[in-house]
Scaffold this motif. Structure first.
Motif, mmCIF file in Angstrom:
data_model
loop_
_atom_site.group_PDB
_atom_site.id
_atom_site.type_symbol
_atom_site.label_atom_id
_atom_site.label_comp_id
_atom_site.label_asym_id
_atom_site.label_seq_id
_atom_site.Cartn_x
_atom_site.Cartn_y
_atom_site.Cartn_z
ATOM 1 N N SER A 32 0.822 -1.218 0.000
ATOM 2 C CA SER A 32 0.000 0.000 0.000
ATOM 3 C C SER A 32 0.852 1.262 0.000
ATOM 4 O O SER A 32 0.458 2.292 -0.550
ATOM 5 N N LYS A 181 -16.292 8.733 8.154
ATOM 6 C CA LYS A 181 -16.219 8.380 6.741
ATOM 7 C C LYS A 181 -16.368 6.876 6.595
ATOM 8 O O LYS A 181 -16.195 6.125 7.550
ATOM 9 N N ARG A 183 -15.039 3.475 4.270
ATOM 10 C CA ARG A 183 -13.981 2.977 3.381
ATOM 11 C C ARG A 183 -14.538 1.715 2.735
ATOM 12 O O ARG A 183 -14.714 0.684 3.390
ATOM 13 N N ASP A 186 -13.671 -1.722 -3.586
ATOM 14 C CA ASP A 186 -14.327 -1.834 -4.892
ATOM 15 C C ASP A 186 -13.814 -3.015 -5.714
ATOM 16 O O ASP A 186 -14.084 -3.116 -6.909
ATOM 17 N N LYS A 188 -10.564 -3.644 -6.036
ATOM 18 C CA LYS A 188 -9.142 -3.380 -6.248
ATOM 19 C C LYS A 188 -8.557 -2.504 -5.155
ATOM 20 O O LYS A 188 -7.435 -2.685 -4.722
ATOM 21 N N ASP A 189 -9.355 -1.514 -4.728
ATOM 22 C CA ASP A 189 -8.861 -0.552 -3.749
ATOM 23 C C ASP A 189 -10.009 -0.110 -2.855
ATOM 24 O O ASP A 189 -11.173 -0.438 -3.106
ATOM 25 N N CYS A 190 -9.672 0.642 -1.803
ATOM 26 C CA CYS A 190 -10.688 1.181 -0.905
ATOM 27 C C CYS A 190 -10.945 2.646 -1.239
ATOM 28 O O CYS A 190 -9.999 3.421 -1.436
ATOM 29 N N GLN A 191 -12.201 3.006 -1.300
ATOM 30 C CA GLN A 191 -12.580 4.373 -1.622
ATOM 31 C C GLN A 191 -13.301 5.015 -0.441
ATOM 32 O O GLN A 191 -14.101 4.370 0.249
ATOM 33 N N ASP A 192 -12.992 6.314 -0.211
ATOM 34 C CA ASP A 192 -13.676 7.056 0.850
ATOM 35 C C ASP A 192 -15.109 7.348 0.433
ATOM 36 O O ASP A 192 -15.416 7.529 -0.749
ATOM 37 N N GLY A 193 -15.997 7.394 1.419
ATOM 38 C CA GLY A 193 -17.392 7.705 1.141
ATOM 39 C C GLY A 193 -18.071 8.294 2.362
ATOM 40 O O GLY A 193 -17.467 8.438 3.432
ATOM 41 N N LYS A 262 -4.809 1.708 5.017
ATOM 42 C CA LYS A 262 -4.631 3.159 5.090
ATOM 43 C C LYS A 262 -5.029 3.677 6.471
ATOM 44 O O LYS A 262 -4.326 4.506 7.065
#
Length: 686
Positions: A32, A181, A183, A186, A188-193, A262
């Protein structure tokens, strides 16, 4: 790798039960942070941490690996420790130099024995910690149960910072209660939301804010007045609570999928202490010359001092010494003092090791972890320091061996080589010991368990090409007498010219101490110059008893009569006469066999106390008492023959599901029961 300022460095130990995924978590952090381009695997032997040949073959950690990595302008020195209890010494050395810890749990198995033992070590050391629940992709359904179990076993300081998000019974990510937030993974990776509007996290959020309020009186007043905390106040309060041990954040994630990595980085930086933050920013030792207390501030402008916490012996590179700099700065080509040995050495090079990969450096500053090679005198636990400003820090306490085997080379050609190679392995692992029993003529190796001993034998073979085999160690029995007897020993020899003549009358009787010789000669029947020869003959003869050849103890020998020849008597004659008297006396004075008795202290959970006591009774033990301990345990104190506990480390671990531990020391010798004595003597005299 560049040099970082002290407030940007975090030294953190990863520990937990075997199989919880510590090494995979470190690998995921490396990936990472873009330190590596592809994640390695424990299963195929490609992970950064498990580089030793034994680790690759066996697919579990044996050594503590230091993994320095950089992420967003900060440096993290991760110390990846083994999960097997046989290698607990590695955990001790890692915690000696780290400021905080991550306790890694397996979501599929809950709070297992390794987690409980690790928690206890952290509590006893007062180490700030974070709990990372790994493998949530396989065990999300266990989260609520696991959280309850954590609070039941470890108390109210457990504070969940994350709430897992489930979709179609699969782990998709989590809500960060601190940052408010989400996490989401998806694929492949983690996205903030943003947190879904229908998701209520107020209860857990309020628990965290209450914990923040308890760290400061002004914040407490603000909390009860209903005012909102700023983000800075929340982080400061949570940092204080974590560093003081009042709060233990709980994170969730999946190392294999990179979920939660992260957030873990952020938490380590925000909530783990800087090297300067612990122990009032100073380290305490003694001056090795004056034995007076010495202190060093954790500052690069102070005189250099460091402690060596790990040694690796590589067949190609040589001896690698890993150290934590407590004060000052160390540069290449610097002469230093090994304070514990009062020896000077030259640091020819300094750098970092990421697993086995070398990362060169010009200098290592206070608060950082570095390495050097080919030190001659320095060993694990030693302090190295400025030669003009000596200081010696407390050494690392390693667990004592609890399981011993006699070892011998499979080939006679390796007889001289084996001792040297074993000593080099002790440099790597001080929790392993070697000693020679001169009485039984055996070389003994001691470790923390059967697996530990097995690794040592494999290293002997793979690193040094020495093949060895092990056997149960022989017990060092003794012999003594139960009655008094007076005997004559007469040595007479005539072979032309001057002969030999010595005649003594000696009384042998039981005695409390090991041995006493009394001279009661009157009238010069044995000349004074021959009395020491009589004593010397007895001292030599008592090294081998008449039953099975073991040393004789607890006897008193009184020389009360004798005779001599004016020409033929000499010291040798009276020495031989005394030895003859001894052998005859031992045969006539009801000789018996004695066995070593050990005082053993066993600590076990309450539920196993009955089983352990029953087992001790079968081992001819005398139970002296039982003392309640912390964590719902009991300490059993007993006296037990050494022959009954040669493999007790293995048996106790099996009996208590690895939750029991013990230590023992020799206290005295006692008579062996007759039915066992005759069996032992017959076997030895075969």
């Amino acid at each position: 790798m560049k040099n970082y300022e002290m407030n940007e460095i975090r030294n953190v130990t990863f520990l937990g039960h075997r199989g919880s995924g510590k090494t995979t978590l470190v690998e995921s952090m490396l990936f990472s942070s873009e330190t590596i381009s592809k994640m390695g695997s424990v299963d195929n032997g490609s992970s950064t941490s498990d580089f030793d040949k034994e680790e690759v073959i066996r697919q579990f950690s044996i050594n503590t690996s230091v993994v320095p990595l950089e992420y967003l302008g900060h440096k993290y020195n991760i110390l990846d420790t083994p999960g097997y209890f046989d290698f607990s010494g590695e955990v001790s050395s890692a915690l000696k130099v780290s400021g905080g810890a991550v306790l890694v749990l397996d979501a599929t198995s809950g709070v297992d024995v390794g987690a409980e033992k690790s928690w206890r070590v952290l509590e006893e050391n007062g180490t700030p910690r974070i709990i990372f629940i790994n493998k949530m992709d396989k065990g999300i359904q266990n989260y609520e149960k696991l959280l309850r179990e954590l609070k039941e076993k470890f108390g109210k300081k457990i504070a969940p910072f994350c709430i897992p998000i489930e979709e179609d019974e699969k782990f998709k990510g989590f809500i960060n209660v601190v940052d408010l937030k989400t996490r989401i993974f998806d694929g492949k990776d983690c996205q903030d939301g943003k947190i879904p509007a229908d998701r209520d996290i107020s209860d857990i959020r309020n628990l965290l804010l209450e914990a923040v309020a308890e760290t400061d009186e002004d914040l407490m007043e603000k909390f009860f007045s209903g005012k909102e905390f700023t983000e800075s106040e929340i982080r400061k309060g949570l940092h204080h609570g974590t560093v003081t041990g009042e709060l233990v954040p709980v994170l969730v994630g999946s190392a294999i999928n990179g979920i939660g990595i992260k957030t873990l980085f952020e938490m380590l930086y925000d909530y783990m202490p800087t090297p300067q933050e612990l122990y009032n920013g100073e380290r305490v030792g003694v001056n090795p010359l004056t034995q007076e207390i010495e202190k060093r501030k954790v500052n690069e402008n102070e005189p250099f001092s460091a402690i060596i916490f790990k040694t690796l012996v590589d067949p190609f590179i040589g001896k690698i010494s890993m150290f934590k700099v407590n004060s000052g700065t160390i540069k290449r080509d610097t002469e230093i003092l090994v304070a514990n040995k009062n020896k000077r050495e030259r640091i020819s090079n300094v750098g970092y090791f990421r697993g086995i990969k070398q990362l060169p450096a010009d200098e290592i500053k206070a608060g950082d972890i570095g390495a050097t090679m080919k030190l001659q005198y320095a060993q694990t636990g030693d302090t190295i320091c400025d030669k003009d400003n000596p200081i010696m820090y407390p050494t690392i306490e390693f667990p004592k061996p609890c399981l011993y085997f006699a070892v011998e080379p499979a080939e006679k050609t390796d007889d001289e080589k084996i001792s040297t190679c074993l000593q080099r392995l002790i440099d790597e692992d001080p929790s392993f010991q070697v000693k020679r029993n001169f009485e039984t003529k055996e070389l003994l190796i001691g470790g923390q368990g059967e697996k530990h001993i097995g690794i040592i034998l494999s290293k002997l073979e793979n690193k040094f090409d020495v093949h060895a085999k092990i056997n149960n160690p022989k017990v060092s029995y003794r012999e003594t007498i139960k009655s008094s007897v007076s005997v004559q020993g007469k040595h007479k020899k005539q072979s032309g010219g001057a002969g030999q003549y010595g005649d003594v009358h000696i009384k042998f009787e039981p005695f409390e101490d090991e041995f006493k010789f009394v001279d009661e000669i009157r009238g010069g029947v044995v000349p004074r110059q021959y009395i020491p020869a009589v004593e010397k003959g007895l001292m030599e003869a008592k090294q081998k008893g008449v039953l099975a050849g073991y040393p004789v103890i607890n006897i008193k020998a009184t020389l009360f009569d004798g005779s001599y020849h004016a020409v033929d008597s000499n010291e040798i004659s009276f020495k031989q006469a005394a030895m003859l008297a001894f052998r005859k006396g031992m045969q006539d004075a009801r000789p018996i066999l004695l066995e070593p008795i050990m005082r053993i202290e066993i600590t076990v959970p309450d539920i196993y106390t009955g089983d352990v006591m029953g087992d001790l009774n079968k081992r001819r033990a005398r139970i002296l008492g039982m003392e309640p301990q912390n964590y719902g345990e009991q300490k059993l104190v007993a006296e037990v023959p050494e022959s009954e506990i040669l493999k007790y480390a293995i048996e106790l671990r099996s009996m208590t599901q690895a939750k029991g531990n013990f230590n023992f020391d020799f206290i005295r010798y006692e008579e062996v029961p007759e039915h066992l004595s005759s069996k032992i003597i017959n076997e030895l005299n075969k």
